[in-house]
Design a protein around this motif. Structure first.
Motif, mmCIF file in Angstrom:
data_model
loop_
_atom_site.group_PDB
_atom_site.id
_atom_site.type_symbol
_atom_site.label_atom_id
_atom_site.label_comp_id
_atom_site.label_asym_id
_atom_site.label_seq_id
_atom_site.Cartn_x
_atom_site.Cartn_y
_atom_site.Cartn_z
ATOM 1 N N PRO A 142 35.675 -26.750 -8.518
ATOM 2 C CA PRO A 142 35.403 -25.987 -9.737
ATOM 3 C C PRO A 142 34.005 -26.290 -10.279
ATOM 4 C CG PRO A 142 37.541 -27.036 -9.856
ATOM 5 C CD PRO A 142 36.843 -27.605 -8.648
ATOM 6 N N PHE A 143 33.342 -25.237 -10.709
ATOM 7 C CA PHE A 143 31.973 -25.385 -11.190
ATOM 8 C C PHE A 143 31.837 -24.646 -12.513
ATOM 9 C CE2 PHE A 143 27.263 -24.607 -10.404
ATOM 10 C CZ PHE A 143 26.892 -25.906 -10.651
ATOM 11 N N TRP A 144 30.840 -23.812 -12.701
ATOM 12 C CA TRP A 144 30.622 -23.122 -13.975
ATOM 13 C C TRP A 144 31.904 -22.464 -14.456
ATOM 14 C CZ3 TRP A 144 25.970 -20.011 -11.735
ATOM 15 C CH2 TRP A 144 24.855 -20.827 -11.660
ATOM 16 N N GLN A 145 32.287 -22.765 -15.666
ATOM 17 C CA GLN A 145 33.479 -22.192 -16.283
ATOM 18 C C GLN A 145 34.692 -22.284 -15.359
ATOM 19 O OE1 GLN A 145 32.328 -18.269 -17.542
ATOM 20 N NE2 GLN A 145 30.938 -19.061 -19.079
ATOM 21 N N ASN A 146 34.740 -23.389 -14.627
ATOM 22 C CA ASN A 146 35.861 -23.691 -13.740
ATOM 23 C C ASN A 146 36.038 -22.691 -12.595
ATOM 24 O OD1 ASN A 146 37.228 -26.054 -13.671
ATOM 25 N ND2 ASN A 146 39.037 -25.281 -14.739
ATOM 26 N N GLN A 147 34.966 -21.989 -12.239
ATOM 27 C CA GLN A 147 35.005 -21.062 -11.102
ATOM 28 C C GLN A 147 34.797 -21.849 -9.810
ATOM 29 O OE1 GLN A 147 35.500 -17.621 -11.169
ATOM 30 N NE2 GLN A 147 36.099 -18.102 -13.268
ATOM 31 N N PRO A 148 35.452 -21.453 -8.725
ATOM 32 C CA PRO A 148 35.204 -22.155 -7.460
ATOM 33 C C PRO A 148 33.782 -21.881 -6.968
ATOM 34 C CG PRO A 148 36.625 -20.259 -7.097
ATOM 35 C CD PRO A 148 36.419 -20.371 -8.580
ATOM 36 N N ALA A 149 33.139 -22.925 -6.502
ATOM 37 C CA ALA A 149 31.790 -22.814 -5.951
ATOM 38 C C ALA A 149 31.667 -23.812 -4.807
ATOM 39 C CB ALA A 149 30.748 -23.098 -7.018
ATOM 40 N N ASN A 150 30.719 -23.586 -3.939
ATOM 41 C CA ASN A 150 30.474 -24.547 -2.874
ATOM 42 C C ASN A 150 29.038 -25.068 -2.969
ATOM 43 O OD1 ASN A 150 28.890 -22.507 -1.622
ATOM 44 N ND2 ASN A 150 30.586 -21.885 -0.299
ATOM 45 N N HIS A 151 28.761 -26.111 -2.206
ATOM 46 C CA HIS A 151 27.426 -26.707 -2.235
ATOM 47 C C HIS A 151 26.360 -25.703 -1.822
ATOM 48 C CE1 HIS A 151 29.690 -30.690 -1.679
ATOM 49 N NE2 HIS A 151 29.308 -30.609 -2.931
ATOM 50 N N TYR A 152 26.702 -24.811 -0.917
ATOM 51 C CA TYR A 152 25.739 -23.799 -0.477
ATOM 52 C C TYR A 152 25.290 -22.961 -1.670
ATOM 53 C CZ TYR A 152 23.777 -21.600 3.740
ATOM 54 O OH TYR A 152 22.963 -21.181 4.757
ATOM 55 N N PHE A 153 26.243 -22.497 -2.492
ATOM 56 C CA PHE A 153 25.883 -21.725 -3.674
ATOM 57 C C PHE A 153 25.019 -22.551 -4.620
ATOM 58 C CE2 PHE A 153 26.365 -20.969 -8.149
ATOM 59 C CZ PHE A 153 25.855 -19.683 -8.245
ATOM 60 N N MET A 154 25.410 -23.809 -4.812
ATOM 61 C CA MET A 154 24.683 -24.640 -5.768
ATOM 62 C C MET A 154 23.229 -24.812 -5.353
ATOM 63 S SD MET A 154 27.665 -27.362 -6.600
ATOM 64 C CE MET A 154 29.325 -26.751 -6.859
ATOM 65 N N TRP A 155 22.994 -25.021 -4.060
ATOM 66 C CA TRP A 155 21.616 -25.170 -3.601
ATOM 67 C C TRP A 155 20.902 -23.828 -3.549
ATOM 68 C CZ3 TRP A 155 18.692 -29.136 -4.061
ATOM 69 C CH2 TRP A 155 19.323 -30.366 -4.293
ATOM 70 N N TYR A 156 21.626 -22.756 -3.327
ATOM 71 C CA TYR A 156 21.034 -21.425 -3.465
ATOM 72 C C TYR A 156 20.550 -21.243 -4.904
ATOM 73 C CZ TYR A 156 20.812 -16.531 -4.625
ATOM 74 O OH TYR A 156 20.404 -15.331 -5.131
ATOM 75 N N HIS A 157 21.323 -21.706 -5.866
ATOM 76 C CA HIS A 157 20.931 -21.559 -7.266
ATOM 77 C C HIS A 157 19.649 -22.332 -7.572
ATOM 78 C CE1 HIS A 157 21.026 -20.824 -11.493
ATOM 79 N NE2 HIS A 157 21.023 -22.128 -11.727
ATOM 80 N N VAL A 158 19.471 -23.502 -6.974
ATOM 81 C CA VAL A 158 18.222 -24.255 -7.150
ATOM 82 C C VAL A 158 17.047 -23.395 -6.678
ATOM 83 C CG1 VAL A 158 16.914 -26.300 -6.389
ATOM 84 C CG2 VAL A 158 19.342 -26.516 -6.987
ATOM 85 N N LEU A 159 17.207 -22.794 -5.528
ATOM 86 C CA LEU A 159 16.192 -21.908 -4.951
ATOM 87 C C LEU A 159 15.976 -20.684 -5.838
ATOM 88 C CD1 LEU A 159 14.539 -20.903 -2.414
ATOM 89 C CD2 LEU A 159 16.711 -20.077 -1.536
ATOM 90 N N GLU A 160 17.047 -20.070 -6.272
ATOM 91 C CA GLU A 160 16.982 -18.876 -7.120
ATOM 92 C C GLU A 160 16.272 -19.182 -8.436
ATOM 93 O OE1 GLU A 160 20.306 -15.941 -9.115
ATOM 94 O OE2 GLU A 160 20.688 -18.107 -9.072
ATOM 95 N N ASP A 161 16.572 -20.316 -9.037
ATOM 96 C CA ASP A 161 15.957 -20.693 -10.306
ATOM 97 C C ASP A 161 14.441 -20.837 -10.142
ATOM 98 O OD1 ASP A 161 16.581 -21.629 -13.153
ATOM 99 O OD2 ASP A 161 15.349 -23.277 -12.385
ATOM 100 N N GLU A 162 14.005 -21.468 -9.066
ATOM 101 C CA GLU A 162 12.570 -21.627 -8.830
ATOM 102 C C GLU A 162 11.894 -20.274 -8.635
ATOM 103 O OE1 GLU A 162 9.380 -23.841 -5.870
ATOM 104 O OE2 GLU A 162 11.356 -24.744 -6.184
ATOM 105 N N ILE A 163 12.500 -19.413 -7.859
ATOM 106 C CA ILE A 163 11.908 -18.094 -7.613
ATOM 107 C C ILE A 163 11.815 -17.300 -8.915
ATOM 108 C CG2 ILE A 163 12.265 -15.871 -6.468
ATOM 109 C CD1 ILE A 163 13.515 -17.513 -4.120
ATOM 110 N N ASN A 164 12.856 -17.346 -9.727
ATOM 111 C CA ASN A 164 12.857 -16.642 -10.995
ATOM 112 C C ASN A 164 11.720 -17.134 -11.893
ATOM 113 O OD1 ASN A 164 13.939 -15.082 -13.267
ATOM 114 N ND2 ASN A 164 14.630 -17.058 -14.031
ATOM 115 N N HIS A 165 11.623 -18.431 -12.072
ATOM 116 C CA HIS A 165 10.596 -18.974 -12.954
ATOM 117 C C HIS A 165 9.202 -18.876 -12.346
ATOM 118 C CE1 HIS A 165 13.285 -20.186 -16.081
ATOM 119 N NE2 HIS A 165 13.991 -20.953 -15.268
#
Length: 175
Positions: A139-162
């Motif tokens: 469980p991750f954001w708001q108790n939604q299931p997530a995996n490490h792949y998504f979490m590291w994708y989000h790190v990448l996504e955040d950098e690209i956005n900013h």
């Protein structure tokens, strides 16, 4: 940044599992383009804000490192930043008023060294992980299931956005 002679290839990285290699390939290219977007900036340019509500380029660079540290702790240790770590990274994670007040007066090398140090730690740990680790769910954001792949994708996504914000701001820096 990992030595990447084939920067434009999403491919295997020697010493890493195949899917982790592909994630790293994307992270390497995103970081390469981020570094290109800030080349030659002065401390004054890194501290510049467009208005009273915007973040500086320097604070966004430190934000990249802070987000990566937070996800290192989340995915490698399954914990949040502790009180001491929040003293170090809190302003960069939150940005806003706290970031504007605390993140300034640093030259480009300061930010680049922190980004490199944090990414080096990520890649050191990635070397010990298997592709199966990327797919581990909890469980991750708001108790939604997530995996490490998504979490590291989000790190990448955040950098690209900013990074888009950085490019926009760079075009508007006073001459």
């Amino acid at each position: 940044m990992q030595d990447t002679p084939n920067l434009l290839l999403i491919t295997d990285v020697p010493g890493y599992a195949p899917q982790i290699s592909r994630l790293m390939s994307m992270m390497n290219y995103a970081r390469f383009t981020t570094l290109r977007s800030v080349e030659g900036l002065t401390t004054e340019q890194l501290d510049y804000t467009i208005d009273a509500k915007s973040n500086s380029i320097g604070s966004l660079l430190l934000h990249f490192a802070a987000v990566e540290v937070a996800y290192q702790l989340e995915t490698f240790e399954h914990r949040d930043l502790n009180e001491e770590e929040m003293k170090i990274w809190g302003a960069a994670l939150e940005l806003g008023d706290q970031g504007r007040d605390q993140i300034k007066g640093n030259n480009l090398d300061y930010y680049l060294n922190i980004l490199s140090e944090v990414r080096g730690k990520t890649y050191d740990v990635f070397k010990t992980k298997t592709d199966d680790w990327l797919y581990e769910e909890y469980p991750f954001w708001q108790n939604q299931p997530a995996n490490h792949y998504f979490m590291w994708y989000h790190v990448l996504e955040d950098e690209i956005n900013h990074r888009g914000q950085i490019r926009w701001m760079r075009k508007r820096l006073p001459v």
